[in-house]
Design a protein around this motif. Structure first.
Motif, PDB file in Angstrom:
ATOM      1  N   HIS A  63       0.862  -1.220   0.034  1.00  0.00           N
ATOM      2  CA  HIS A  63       0.118  -0.031  -0.009  1.00  0.00           C
ATOM      3  C   HIS A  63       0.733   1.283  -0.043  1.00  0.00           C
ATOM      4  N   ILE A  64       2.302   1.111   0.021  1.00  0.00           N
ATOM      5  CA  ILE A  64       3.302   2.313   0.124  1.00  0.00           C
ATOM      6  C   ILE A  64       3.576   2.555  -1.501  1.00  0.00           C
ATOM      7  N   LEU A  65       2.482   3.439  -1.933  1.00  0.00           N
ATOM      8  CA  LEU A  65       2.487   3.605  -3.363  1.00  0.00           C
ATOM      9  C   LEU A  65       3.694   4.296  -4.155  1.00  0.00           C
ATOM     10  N   SER A  84       6.008   2.882  -7.142  1.00  0.00           N
ATOM     11  CA  SER A  84       6.460   3.682  -8.589  1.00  0.00           C
ATOM     12  C   SER A  84       8.074   3.480  -8.466  1.00  0.00           C
ATOM     13  N   MET A  85       8.972   3.202  -7.559  1.00  0.00           N
ATOM     14  CA  MET A  85      10.064   3.216  -7.548  1.00  0.00           C
ATOM     15  C   MET A  85      10.809   1.790  -7.967  1.00  0.00           C
ATOM     16  N   ILE A  86      10.019   0.975  -7.510  1.00  0.00           N
ATOM     17  CA  ILE A  86      10.673  -0.460  -7.639  1.00  0.00           C
ATOM     18  C   ILE A  86       9.876  -1.315  -8.941  1.00  0.00           C
ATOM     19  N   CYS A  87       8.657  -1.047  -8.950  1.00  0.00           N
ATOM     20  CA  CYS A  87       7.924  -2.161 -10.097  1.00  0.00           C
ATOM     21  C   CYS A  87       7.851  -1.587 -11.642  1.00  0.00           C
ATOM     22  N   GLN A  88       7.962  -2.542 -12.576  1.00  0.00           N
ATOM     23  CA  GLN A  88       8.226  -2.242 -14.003  1.00  0.00           C
ATOM     24  C   GLN A  88       6.576  -2.289 -14.250  1.00  0.00           C
ATOM     25  N   ARG A  89       5.757  -2.885 -13.491  1.00  0.00           N
ATOM     26  CA  ARG A  89       4.320  -3.091 -14.246  1.00  0.00           C
ATOM     27  C   ARG A  89       3.458  -3.041 -12.778  1.00  0.00           C
ATOM     28  N   VAL A  90       2.397  -2.680 -12.891  1.00  0.00           N
ATOM     29  CA  VAL A  90       1.316  -2.382 -11.588  1.00  0.00           C
ATOM     30  C   VAL A  90       0.195  -2.821 -12.021  1.00  0.00           C
ATOM     31  N   LEU A  91      -0.562  -3.534 -10.975  1.00  0.00           N
ATOM     32  CA  LEU A  91      -2.005  -4.374 -11.077  1.00  0.00           C
ATOM     33  C   LEU A  91      -2.661  -3.756 -10.021  1.00  0.00           C
ATOM     34  N   ILE A  92      -3.529  -2.783 -10.260  1.00  0.00           N
ATOM     35  CA  ILE A  92      -4.504  -2.253  -8.938  1.00  0.00           C
ATOM     36  C   ILE A  92      -5.873  -3.028  -9.001  1.00  0.00           C
ATOM     37  N   ILE A  93      -5.958  -3.081  -7.742  1.00  0.00           N
ATOM     38  CA  ILE A  93      -7.090  -4.208  -7.252  1.00  0.00           C
ATOM     39  C   ILE A  93      -8.051  -3.406  -6.740  1.00  0.00           C
ATOM     40  N   GLU A 125      -3.957  -2.723 -15.278  1.00  0.00           N
ATOM     41  CA  GLU A 125      -2.808  -3.188 -15.197  1.00  0.00           C
ATOM     42  C   GLU A 125      -1.881  -2.668 -16.394  1.00  0.00           C
ATOM     43  N   ASP A 126      -0.726  -1.908 -16.098  1.00  0.00           N
ATOM     44  CA  ASP A 126       0.029  -1.485 -17.095  1.00  0.00           C
ATOM     45  C   ASP A 126       1.446  -0.992 -16.358  1.00  0.00           C
ATOM     46  N   THR A 127       2.320  -0.170 -17.169  1.00  0.00           N
ATOM     47  CA  THR A 127       3.297   0.489 -16.381  1.00  0.00           C
ATOM     48  C   THR A 127       2.787   1.893 -15.798  1.00  0.00           C
ATOM     49  N   MET A 132       0.782  11.839 -13.575  1.00  0.00           N
ATOM     50  CA  MET A 132       0.140  11.573 -12.312  1.00  0.00           C
ATOM     51  C   MET A 132       0.930  10.619 -11.385  1.00  0.00           C
ATOM     52  N   SER A 133       0.636  10.799 -10.015  1.00  0.00           N
ATOM     53  CA  SER A 133       1.379   9.918  -9.117  1.00  0.00           C
ATOM     54  C   SER A 133       0.445   8.615  -8.992  1.00  0.00           C
ATOM     55  N   LEU A 134       1.053   7.865  -8.473  1.00  0.00           N
ATOM     56  CA  LEU A 134       0.250   6.493  -8.501  1.00  0.00           C
ATOM     57  C   LEU A 134      -0.910   6.506  -7.609  1.00  0.00           C
ATOM     58  N   GLU A 135      -0.655   7.310  -6.600  1.00  0.00           N
ATOM     59  CA  GLU A 135      -1.799   7.664  -5.475  1.00  0.00           C
ATOM     60  C   GLU A 135      -3.097   8.449  -6.170  1.00  0.00           C
ATOM     61  N   GLU A 136      -2.446   9.315  -7.168  1.00  0.00           N
ATOM     62  CA  GLU A 136      -3.651   9.848  -7.901  1.00  0.00           C
ATOM     63  C   GLU A 136      -4.499   8.867  -8.961  1.00  0.00           C
TER      64      GLU A 136
END
Length: 216
Positions: free
Chosen positions: A92-94, A98-107, A115-117, A207-211
Motif C-alpha cells: 500500500h506504500i505507493l 513507483s520506484m521498484i515495479c516495472q508493471r502495476v496491477l491495481i485491485i 494493469e500497465d506500467t 500523475m502520481s500512483l496515488e492519484e
C-alpha cells in the motif's frame, strides 16, 4: 528453512553462502535474528524466501515498519532480485511501488481494475499532459497570460511554502495542463518572456500512483 523446503544438505550449505552474500548479511552471520534491527530482520526474511531458488517470489509489504534510512537496502535488494526472477510485490506504500515495479496491477474489491506500467496508466487516465512551470513574476499577471496560451486547458497556481516564500518572494509555481499530444512548451516560454517575466524552470509531471489509485 532449507530443511522445511526439503532441500538436500549440500544444496543448503551452498545456498546459505550465496544468500548471505546477496542479502549482505555477512557481518551478522552469527547474530541471533531477534537481536537484529527491523531492516536486517527483513533482509533475513528475504534470504529465507530465496534460499530454495523459487521461480516466483511473492513479497507482502516487505518494507513496512522500517525507518527511511534502513528501507534503502531492502528496496535495492528487491530491485536486484527482480533482474533474475519474477517478483510480485504487494504493497500500500505507493511511492515505493513507483520506484521498484516495472508493471502495476491495481485491485479494487477483489477485481483487477488496471494493469500497465505506471507511466502508461498515467497517460491513459490523465487525458492531458501536465507541466510544472516556475516563473519570476506577479501571479495576478502571469496566471491569466498562461491560460491564454494555445493548447493550454487549465492553469493552477501552487502557493509557495513559508520557507520558499522567505527565500525568494518572486518565484511562483504553476501547474499547466496541456491538451494531450500537443507540445505547448515553446508557446508557454514565449508568453512568459514577452510578459517581461523570468522562466526559471519547466518540467513534465505525470500523475502520481496515488492519484491513479484514487481515480480508479
Amino acid at each position: 528453512m532449507g530443511t522445511l523446503r526439503r532441500m538436500p544438505p549440500k544444496a543448503i550449505k551452498r545456498r546459505i553462502g550465496e544468500v548471505v552474500g546477496v542479502c549482505r548479511l555477512g557481518d551478522y552471520h552469527k547474530t541471533i535474528i531477534g537481536k537484529l534491527s527491523k531492516g536486517f530482520r527483513q533482509r533475513v526474511g528475504i534470504a529465507q524466501a530465496i534460499l530454495h531458488e523459487p521461480e516466483v517470489l511473492v513479497l507482502d509489504e516487505p518494507t513496512i515498519g522500517i525507518d527511511p534510512i534502513q528501507v534503502v537496502e531492502p528496496r535495492s535488494l528487491i530491485e536486484e532480485l527482480g533482474r533474475s526472477q519474477t517478483v510480485v510485490l504487494s504493497s500500500h506504500i505507493l511511492p515505493e511501488v513507483s520506484m521498484i515495479c516495472q508493471r502495476v496491477l491495481i485491485i479494487n474489491e477483489g477485481r483487477i481494475v488496471a494493469e500497465d506500467t505506471p507511466s502508461n496508466l498515467a497517460a491513459g487516465l490523465q487525458g492531458v499532459d501536465r507541466l510544472m512551470v516556475e516563473v519570476g513574476g506577479p501571479v495576478a499577471e502571469v496566471l491569466p497570460a498562461l491560460r491564454k496560451v494555445n493548447g493550454v486547458s487549465d492553469v493552477t497556481h501552487r502557493p509557495a511554502g513559508r520557507r520558499e516564500a522567505s527565500v525568494d518572494p518572486g518565484r511562483e509555481l504553476y501547474t499547466v495542463q496541456v491538451i494531450q499530444g500537443q507540445d505547448s512548451r515553446d508557446a508557454i516560454s514565449r508568453a512568459i518572456v514577452s510578459g517581461g517575466w523570468s522562466l526559471l524552470s519547466m518540467q513534465s509531471v505525470g500523475m502520481s500512483l496515488e492519484e491513479i489509485f484514487l481515480k480508479l
